[in-house]
Design a protein around this motif. Structure first.
Motif, PDB file in Angstrom:
ATOM      1  N   ILE A  78      52.847  35.241  39.229  1.00  0.00           N
ATOM      2  CA  ILE A  78      51.821  34.954  38.482  1.00  0.00           C
ATOM      3  C   ILE A  78      50.595  36.266  38.603  1.00  0.00           C
ATOM      4  O   ILE A  78      50.019  36.768  37.685  1.00  0.00           O
ATOM      5  CB  ILE A  78      51.221  33.783  38.587  1.00  0.00           C
ATOM      6  CG1 ILE A  78      52.296  32.487  38.147  1.00  0.00           C
ATOM      7  CG2 ILE A  78      49.728  33.496  37.946  1.00  0.00           C
ATOM      8  CD1 ILE A  78      51.701  31.233  38.470  1.00  0.00           C
ATOM      9  N   VAL A  79      50.537  36.517  39.728  1.00  0.00           N
ATOM     10  CA  VAL A  79      49.523  37.603  40.094  1.00  0.00           C
ATOM     11  C   VAL A  79      50.064  38.888  39.646  1.00  0.00           C
ATOM     12  O   VAL A  79      49.332  39.744  39.171  1.00  0.00           O
ATOM     13  CB  VAL A  79      49.319  37.681  41.759  1.00  0.00           C
ATOM     14  CG1 VAL A  79      48.260  38.711  42.123  1.00  0.00           C
ATOM     15  CG2 VAL A  79      48.748  36.353  42.294  1.00  0.00           C
ATOM     16  N   GLU A  80      51.209  39.211  39.590  1.00  0.00           N
ATOM     17  CA  GLU A  80      51.825  40.325  38.970  1.00  0.00           C
ATOM     18  C   GLU A  80      51.545  40.528  37.611  1.00  0.00           C
ATOM     19  O   GLU A  80      51.154  41.418  37.168  1.00  0.00           O
ATOM     20  CB  GLU A  80      53.267  40.674  39.437  1.00  0.00           C
ATOM     21  CG  GLU A  80      53.754  40.866  40.765  1.00  0.00           C
ATOM     22  CD  GLU A  80      55.009  41.028  40.783  1.00  0.00           C
ATOM     23  OE1 GLU A  80      55.775  41.586  41.810  1.00  0.00           O
ATOM     24  OE2 GLU A  80      55.862  40.078  40.108  1.00  0.00           O
ATOM     25  N   ILE A  81      51.798  39.347  36.817  1.00  0.00           N
ATOM     26  CA  ILE A  81      51.478  39.252  35.641  1.00  0.00           C
ATOM     27  C   ILE A  81      50.078  39.363  35.164  1.00  0.00           C
ATOM     28  O   ILE A  81      49.654  40.161  34.290  1.00  0.00           O
ATOM     29  CB  ILE A  81      52.119  38.009  34.925  1.00  0.00           C
ATOM     30  CG1 ILE A  81      53.690  38.064  34.929  1.00  0.00           C
ATOM     31  CG2 ILE A  81      51.577  38.002  33.458  1.00  0.00           C
ATOM     32  CD1 ILE A  81      54.200  36.656  34.434  1.00  0.00           C
ATOM     33  N   GLY A  82      49.058  38.956  35.893  1.00  0.00           N
ATOM     34  CA  GLY A  82      47.785  38.698  35.866  1.00  0.00           C
ATOM     35  C   GLY A  82      47.048  40.346  35.902  1.00  0.00           C
ATOM     36  O   GLY A  82      46.588  40.594  34.904  1.00  0.00           O
ATOM     37  N   PHE A  83      47.626  40.949  36.963  1.00  0.00           N
ATOM     38  CA  PHE A  83      47.263  42.588  37.230  1.00  0.00           C
ATOM     39  C   PHE A  83      47.658  43.457  36.052  1.00  0.00           C
ATOM     40  O   PHE A  83      46.957  44.143  35.719  1.00  0.00           O
ATOM     41  CB  PHE A  83      47.632  43.056  38.570  1.00  0.00           C
ATOM     42  CG  PHE A  83      46.645  42.629  39.686  1.00  0.00           C
ATOM     43  CD1 PHE A  83      45.242  43.015  39.464  1.00  0.00           C
ATOM     44  CD2 PHE A  83      46.951  41.541  40.831  1.00  0.00           C
ATOM     45  CE1 PHE A  83      44.431  42.718  40.608  1.00  0.00           C
ATOM     46  CE2 PHE A  83      46.038  41.277  41.770  1.00  0.00           C
ATOM     47  CZ  PHE A  83      44.793  41.961  41.676  1.00  0.00           C
ATOM     48  N   ASN A  84      49.010  43.108  35.621  1.00  0.00           N
ATOM     49  CA  ASN A  84      49.309  43.949  34.801  1.00  0.00           C
ATOM     50  C   ASN A  84      48.711  43.911  33.353  1.00  0.00           C
ATOM     51  O   ASN A  84      48.427  44.802  32.684  1.00  0.00           O
ATOM     52  CB  ASN A  84      50.800  43.583  34.373  1.00  0.00           C
ATOM     53  CG  ASN A  84      51.869  43.929  35.603  1.00  0.00           C
ATOM     54  OD1 ASN A  84      51.526  44.995  36.490  1.00  0.00           O
ATOM     55  ND2 ASN A  84      53.091  43.315  35.902  1.00  0.00           N
ATOM     56  N   CYS A  85      48.238  42.766  33.144  1.00  0.00           N
ATOM     57  CA  CYS A  85      47.577  42.244  31.768  1.00  0.00           C
ATOM     58  C   CYS A  85      46.179  42.850  31.879  1.00  0.00           C
ATOM     59  O   CYS A  85      45.712  43.556  31.296  1.00  0.00           O
ATOM     60  CB  CYS A  85      47.565  40.949  31.403  1.00  0.00           C
ATOM     61  SG  CYS A  85      46.406  40.383  30.232  1.00  0.00           S
ATOM     62  N   LEU A  86      45.663  42.924  33.264  1.00  0.00           N
ATOM     63  CA  LEU A  86      44.198  43.268  33.414  1.00  0.00           C
ATOM     64  C   LEU A  86      44.215  45.028  33.339  1.00  0.00           C
ATOM     65  O   LEU A  86      43.178  45.324  32.967  1.00  0.00           O
ATOM     66  CB  LEU A  86      43.789  42.610  34.857  1.00  0.00           C
ATOM     67  CG  LEU A  86      42.107  42.912  35.103  1.00  0.00           C
ATOM     68  CD1 LEU A  86      41.405  42.071  34.157  1.00  0.00           C
ATOM     69  CD2 LEU A  86      42.210  42.492  36.652  1.00  0.00           C
ATOM     70  N   VAL A 114      37.562  44.217  26.359  1.00  0.00           N
ATOM     71  CA  VAL A 114      38.224  43.272  27.199  1.00  0.00           C
ATOM     72  C   VAL A 114      38.833  42.128  26.133  1.00  0.00           C
ATOM     73  O   VAL A 114      38.107  41.616  25.224  1.00  0.00           O
ATOM     74  CB  VAL A 114      37.110  42.609  27.933  1.00  0.00           C
ATOM     75  CG1 VAL A 114      37.942  41.521  28.904  1.00  0.00           C
ATOM     76  CG2 VAL A 114      36.481  43.628  28.780  1.00  0.00           C
ATOM     77  N   THR A 115      39.966  41.804  26.327  1.00  0.00           N
ATOM     78  CA  THR A 115      40.722  40.753  25.474  1.00  0.00           C
ATOM     79  C   THR A 115      40.576  39.444  26.368  1.00  0.00           C
ATOM     80  O   THR A 115      40.206  39.470  27.355  1.00  0.00           O
ATOM     81  CB  THR A 115      42.066  41.114  25.173  1.00  0.00           C
ATOM     82  OG1 THR A 115      42.783  41.081  26.678  1.00  0.00           O
ATOM     83  CG2 THR A 115      42.191  42.447  24.707  1.00  0.00           C
ATOM     84  N   HIS A 116      40.639  38.455  25.392  1.00  0.00           N
ATOM     85  CA  HIS A 116      40.608  37.357  25.824  1.00  0.00           C
ATOM     86  C   HIS A 116      41.773  36.940  26.852  1.00  0.00           C
ATOM     87  O   HIS A 116      41.573  36.147  27.949  1.00  0.00           O
ATOM     88  CB  HIS A 116      40.881  36.112  24.741  1.00  0.00           C
ATOM     89  CG  HIS A 116      39.891  36.113  23.874  1.00  0.00           C
ATOM     90  ND1 HIS A 116      38.353  35.476  24.081  1.00  0.00           N
ATOM     91  CD2 HIS A 116      39.848  36.522  22.508  1.00  0.00           C
ATOM     92  CE1 HIS A 116      37.673  35.832  23.174  1.00  0.00           C
ATOM     93  NE2 HIS A 116      38.261  36.503  22.099  1.00  0.00           N
ATOM     94  N   GLU A 117      42.736  37.576  26.821  1.00  0.00           N
ATOM     95  CA  GLU A 117      44.086  37.463  27.740  1.00  0.00           C
ATOM     96  C   GLU A 117      43.478  38.229  28.976  1.00  0.00           C
ATOM     97  O   GLU A 117      43.634  37.423  30.164  1.00  0.00           O
ATOM     98  CB  GLU A 117      45.247  38.136  27.249  1.00  0.00           C
ATOM     99  CG  GLU A 117      45.730  37.245  26.365  1.00  0.00           C
ATOM    100  CD  GLU A 117      45.324  37.714  24.784  1.00  0.00           C
ATOM    101  OE1 GLU A 117      45.598  37.128  23.847  1.00  0.00           O
ATOM    102  OE2 GLU A 117      44.340  38.559  24.637  1.00  0.00           O
ATOM    103  N   GLN A 118      42.772  39.194  28.995  1.00  0.00           N
ATOM    104  CA  GLN A 118      42.247  39.752  30.321  1.00  0.00           C
ATOM    105  C   GLN A 118      41.156  38.885  31.159  1.00  0.00           C
ATOM    106  O   GLN A 118      41.224  38.799  32.169  1.00  0.00           O
ATOM    107  CB  GLN A 118      41.942  41.151  30.079  1.00  0.00           C
ATOM    108  CG  GLN A 118      42.969  41.995  29.669  1.00  0.00           C
ATOM    109  CD  GLN A 118      42.514  43.184  29.064  1.00  0.00           C
ATOM    110  OE1 GLN A 118      41.291  43.476  28.614  1.00  0.00           O
ATOM    111  NE2 GLN A 118      43.231  44.658  29.287  1.00  0.00           N
TER     112      GLN A 118
END
Length: 329
Positions: free
Chosen positions: A41-49, A120-124
């Motif tokens: 989950i942290v990987e996906i979060g940083f990749n999106c960010l 900045v997107t809502h997903e970020q």
């Protein structure tokens, strides 16, 4: 699933991230989250960010840094030279166009493009909130020997955030919370990575002080106080493995920034005498190691959170002045 063909599945990505944040926002769920799921989950979060490929892992090699702008302009100029017509006599190519175009105009265009803020997107936004919750968990595997690559990977990405986003981004509050939580776990367990981050990101963190949000400034004071002993460390091991850093200038800038709070109407409140109690500390008891206790005064009845922040700012400023005076000797 949130990932489809190595990309975010747009119709459900935002709702998926919100659902995850609600789940981990409940402490029992967060404490029983598997380490594998936490890491993913942290990987996906940083990749999106950070705009990385969504399938990128922490173990993967770092993506190449941003290409040097000067090289891009050199390539454009070389390409333009190839496209210019050759004179019939000399066979040399001559530039056709406005003769008054100078390198200063090119540099101004380059600087304007670099100053453009990343949207900045809502997903970020949701990803940053999710990362802040997960990094603040007491059961996170960031110190696990099974995931020994996590400290370096996470600190690297926290540093890249400062390179990507400006100081007025809506992500700043959650970022400060995530960074403070990470540093609180790594300062005693991975001093080398903390030192690298502090030396490489000190100037970028100082730029964040321009915010008007006192909650963010409170978090920044905590971050600077944690990084201060590592940035000012005289260990040659840290100096050789970390980025070059002008310590004297960095400390002077921090002193100047903190000193400017007194003249800022929206800055941190000053320390009030009405909130203090004059009392001499007893040397026979270790009272001076306690919070908000000095040799001749200490916290009083009206001492609140704003006064605690003012005390911390003064302590940090005093430490900076002491170090700067040592450099001037």
């Amino acid at each position: 699933t949130i990932v489809y063909r190595q990309e975010f599945l747009a119709p459900v990505a935002l709702h998926y991230l919100k659902a995850l944040r609600c789940l981990v926002g409940h402490t029992p769920h967060l404490e029983h989250l598997d380490d594998v799921d936490w890491v993913r989950i942290v990987e996906i979060g940083f990749n999106c960010l950070l705009g990385d490929p969504i399938g990128r892992k922490f173990q993967d090699e770092d993506l190449p840094q941003d290409v040097d702008d000067s090289k891009l302009f050199e390539e454009d100029e070389n390409q333009d030279e190839d496209d210019l017509p050759a004179t019939p006599r000399t066979g040399k190519r001559t530039r056709v166009g406005t003769p008054n175009q100078s390198h200063s105009s090119i540099n101004s265009k380059r600087s304007r493009s670099l100053l453009m803020q990343v949207s900045v997107t809502h997903e970020q936004v949701e990803s940053m909130s999710l990362i802040a919750v997960l990094l603040g968990s007491s059961s996170s595997p960031i110190l696990s020997t099974e995931y020994d690559y996590l400290p370096s990977a996470i600190m690297n990405r926290l540093g890249r955030f400062l390179e990507r986003y400006s100081c007025d981004t809506s992500l700043l509050h959650d970022y400060v919370v995530a960074l403070a939580s990470t540093l609180s776990q790594l300062t005693l367990n991975n001093t080398l990575e903390v030192t690298k981050f502090g030396l490489g990101s000190w100037d970028a963190l100082l730029k964040l002080w321009g915010t008007r949000n006192k909650r963010i400034k409170e978090g920044l004071v905590s971050i600077f106080r944690m990084l201060f002993p590592f940035v000012t460390s005289e260990s040659e091991t840290f100096r050789l493995t970390a980025m070059p850093f002008n310590l004297a200038d960095g400390l002077r800038t921090l002193c100047s920034v903190l000193d400017g709070e007194a003249d800022n109407r929206r800055g941190v409140d000053g320390l009030s005498l009405e909130c203090l109690r004059l009392e001499t500390a007893d040397d026979s008891r270790p009272q001076l190691n306690s919070a908000f206790i000095a040799k001749s005064f200490r916290y009083g009845w009206n001492f609140d959170g704003n006064q605690a922040l003012a005390w911390a700012v003064l302590e940090l400023q005093a430490d900076c002045i002491a170090k700067v005076c040592r450099f001037q000797r």
